[in-house]
Design a protein around this motif. Structure first.
Motif, PDB file in Angstrom:
ATOM      1  N   TYR A 119      -8.170  -0.815   1.029  1.00 40.23           N
ATOM      2  CA  TYR A 119      -8.767  -0.274  -0.192  1.00 40.23           C
ATOM      3  C   TYR A 119      -7.834   0.713  -0.893  1.00 40.23           C
ATOM      4  O   TYR A 119      -8.270   1.498  -1.725  1.00 40.23           O
ATOM      5  N   CYS A 120      -6.557   0.685  -0.554  1.00 39.76           N
ATOM      6  CA  CYS A 120      -5.573   1.565  -1.216  1.00 39.76           C
ATOM      7  C   CYS A 120      -5.712   1.434  -2.722  1.00 39.76           C
ATOM      8  O   CYS A 120      -5.802   0.335  -3.251  1.00 39.76           O
ATOM      9  N   PHE A 121      -5.741   2.572  -3.423  1.00 40.51           N
ATOM     10  CA  PHE A 121      -5.847   2.474  -4.877  1.00 40.51           C
ATOM     11  C   PHE A 121      -4.546   2.856  -5.552  1.00 40.51           C
ATOM     12  O   PHE A 121      -4.503   3.132  -6.735  1.00 40.51           O
ATOM     13  N   VAL A 176       0.824  -1.210   0.000  1.00 38.47           N
ATOM     14  CA  VAL A 176       0.000   0.000   0.000  1.00 38.47           C
ATOM     15  C   VAL A 176       0.864   1.268   0.000  1.00 38.47           C
ATOM     16  O   VAL A 176       2.037   1.236   0.379  1.00 38.47           O
ATOM     17  N   CYS A 177       0.241   2.396  -0.432  1.00 36.62           N
ATOM     18  CA  CYS A 177       1.012   3.620  -0.624  1.00 36.62           C
ATOM     19  C   CYS A 177       1.151   4.428   0.667  1.00 36.62           C
ATOM     20  O   CYS A 177       2.103   5.172   0.844  1.00 36.62           O
ATOM     21  N   GLY A 178       0.165   4.313   1.558  1.00 33.76           N
ATOM     22  CA  GLY A 178       0.216   5.073   2.814  1.00 33.76           C
ATOM     23  C   GLY A 178      -0.219   6.516   2.665  1.00 33.76           C
ATOM     24  O   GLY A 178      -0.257   7.256   3.647  1.00 33.76           O
ATOM     25  N   GLN A 179      -0.559   6.938   1.460  1.00 31.29           N
ATOM     26  CA  GLN A 179      -0.846   8.358   1.240  1.00 31.29           C
ATOM     27  C   GLN A 179      -2.159   8.663   0.538  1.00 31.29           C
ATOM     28  O   GLN A 179      -2.591   9.813   0.519  1.00 31.29           O
ATOM     29  N   CYS A 180      -2.792   7.650  -0.049  1.00 30.39           N
ATOM     30  CA  CYS A 180      -4.033   7.933  -0.792  1.00 30.39           C
ATOM     31  C   CYS A 180      -5.178   8.131   0.210  1.00 30.39           C
ATOM     32  O   CYS A 180      -5.014   7.955   1.411  1.00 30.39           O
ATOM     33  N   ARG A 181      -6.325   8.480  -0.293  1.00 27.70           N
ATOM     34  CA  ARG A 181      -7.460   8.754   0.584  1.00 27.70           C
ATOM     35  C   ARG A 181      -7.788   7.538   1.449  1.00 27.70           C
ATOM     36  O   ARG A 181      -8.031   7.674   2.648  1.00 27.70           O
ATOM     37  N   ALA A 182      -7.781   6.353   0.844  1.00 29.02           N
ATOM     38  CA  ALA A 182      -8.116   5.146   1.613  1.00 29.02           C
ATOM     39  C   ALA A 182      -7.084   4.910   2.710  1.00 29.02           C
ATOM     40  O   ALA A 182      -7.434   4.634   3.862  1.00 29.02           O
ATOM     41  N   CYS A 183      -5.812   5.031   2.358  1.00 26.78           N
ATOM     42  CA  CYS A 183      -4.754   4.820   3.363  1.00 26.78           C
ATOM     43  C   CYS A 183      -4.879   5.840   4.489  1.00 26.78           C
ATOM     44  O   CYS A 183      -4.784   5.500   5.665  1.00 26.78           O
ATOM     45  N   LEU A 184      -5.101   7.106   4.124  1.00 25.90           N
ATOM     46  CA  LEU A 184      -5.167   8.161   5.132  1.00 25.90           C
ATOM     47  C   LEU A 184      -6.384   8.016   6.035  1.00 25.90           C
ATOM     48  O   LEU A 184      -6.385   8.471   7.178  1.00 25.90           O
TER      49      LEU A 184
HETATM   50 ZN    ZN Z   1      -2.903   4.071  -0.484  1.00 21.03          ZN
END
Ligand code: ZN
Ligand code: APR
Ligand code: ZN
Length: 361
Positions: free
Chosen positions: A106-108, A92-100
């Motif tokens: 649900y990280c996209f 996961v990216c840790g920065q997208c809306r889902a991660c935040l």
């Molecule tokens: Zn993410």
């Protein structure tokens, strides 16, 4: 120094796979090279080979893997060389809306290694699900590596990287199965059986296995189902209702991916129950339902992708539970095979008695 190792390549649509020499670069920033110890053979690998996922041949197949980190690139601190890890295909990216929002499942913007592995003539390889682990070594993003107890068998551990996690997670994460619940699982392949194991782990009181194949039902009972229904011989919705005092199951898990079984799942649940869809339909499939039934039945209709898993939370936990004897992940390893036997494993997949063939390196 880039290294040359053996890997299983799908060269073109519907062509048999073959073992070739591949070139694995040194890990760049955020990357890791993993010495693969075991990798399960999944239907998705077969779909890649058949051209059913995309046409970016040649593919380096394999994605349900465990192994030891050999080297890491710049900036990698979560894993170090020597760590025993399970690979995941959703770093996961840790920065997208889902991660935040605290829902990284649900990280996209998930990512893989940036560099490419190649054949010796320089042809770039497409690693299956960004992993490519039917290979002695593979290059991945460091975020695809999750450290677990190294005492576990690599063949068992690797399966948590995909199908077994998808099934267990459908029950414990998406379905939120609780102690005493009644659970029905429609479709008892590797994913459905893993859902049964997950439901058992969660303390379900009744676990009803539904399939059209008696051999699958026998296996399901050995994994933890308490009842079985052959839906060729009996209407599964009526049978599930009857086994649950006329109400339907608290959680129904669909692990086939067809309109008729989606419909059975919809009607087999208790009015306030949850349907978990884990079977993946094809684009042309549709289902018609009376709106009054959609409205009139409460509860929830949820799909489950990769078992809504968080690798950093779920992989070590399930390995520990396996090591303690509280879930038997070994039941999912039907056979261990060599790197040259992947084509044979594809052929065996539909024989009905294989949950997973696992390549051991
Ligand atoms: Zn993410
Ligand atoms: N009713 C009940 N069971 C069925 C039916 C049906 N109409 N049709 C097929 N099945 C059973 C098969 O007999 C088999 O046991 O469903 C099972 C499917 O298992 P596998 O083919 O082994 O597939 P599996 O790897 O378990 O994946 C199941 O989950 O993650 C998804 O993409 C995956 O859609 C696939 C599903
Ligand atoms: Zn898989």
């Amino acid at each position: 120094m880039a290294q040359q190792v053996r890997g299983v390549i799908a060269p073109g649509k519907d062509q048999p796979v073959r073992v070739e020499t591949i070139v694995v670069p040194d890990p760049g920033p955020g990357e890791a090279v993993v010495q693969v110890q075991a990798c399960g053979v999944c239907h998705t690998d077969l779909h890649y080979k058949q051209g059913g996922i995309n046409d970016e041949f040649p593919f380096l197949l394999g994605h349900e893997a465990a192994g030891v980190v050999e080297s890491v690139g710049e900036g990698v601190t979560d894993v170090v060389p020597g760590d025993f890890v399970i690979l995941n295909w959703r770093a996961v990216c840790g920065q997208c809306r889902a991660c935040l929002r605290g829902r990284p499942q649900y990280c996209f913007d998930t990512h893989n290694a940036k560099q490419k592995m190649t054949l010796t003539d320089g042809t770039e390889l497409s690693p299956a699900l960004g992993i490519g682990a039917f290979a002695e070594k593979t290059l991945v993003a460091a975020g695809q590596c999750t450290k677990v107890d190294p005492a576990v068998s690599p063949a068992v551990a690797g399966l948590l990287g995909c199908g077994v996690m998808a099934g267990i997670g459908a029950a414990i994460n998406t379905g939120n199965v609780g102690r005493g619940d009644s659970v029905a699982v429609i479709g008892c392949g590797g994913v459905g059986d893993a859902a049964i194991a997950g439901a058992r782990l969660a303390g379900a009181a009744k676990i009803i296995a539904v399939d059209i194949d008696d051999r699958k039902l026998e296996k399901a009972l050995s994994i933890g189902a308490t009842h079985s229904v052959n839906s060729k011989a009996a209407d599964p919705v009526a049978a599930i209702r009857e086994l649950t005092g006329g109400f339907g199951a608290d959680v129904v898990i669909e692990a086939v991916g067809r309109p008729e079984t989606y419909k059975q799942a919809f009607y087999a649940r208790d009015l306030a129950g949850t349907v978990v869809l884990v079977g993946v339909p094809t684009p042309e499939m549709t289902l018609e339902l009376p709106l009054l039934d959609v409205f009139g039945r409460g509860g929830a209709l949820k799909s489950s992708w990769y078992g809504d898993c968080l690798p950093s939370r779920d992989f070590p936990m399930l390995v520990d539970l396996h090591q303690q004897g509280r879930i038997d992940l070994g039941a999912f390893v039907t056979e261990t095979i060599g790197i040259g036997d992947v084509e044979k494993a594809f052929a065996r997949m539909h024989e009905g008695d294989v949950l997973r063939s696992v390549v051991v390196l």
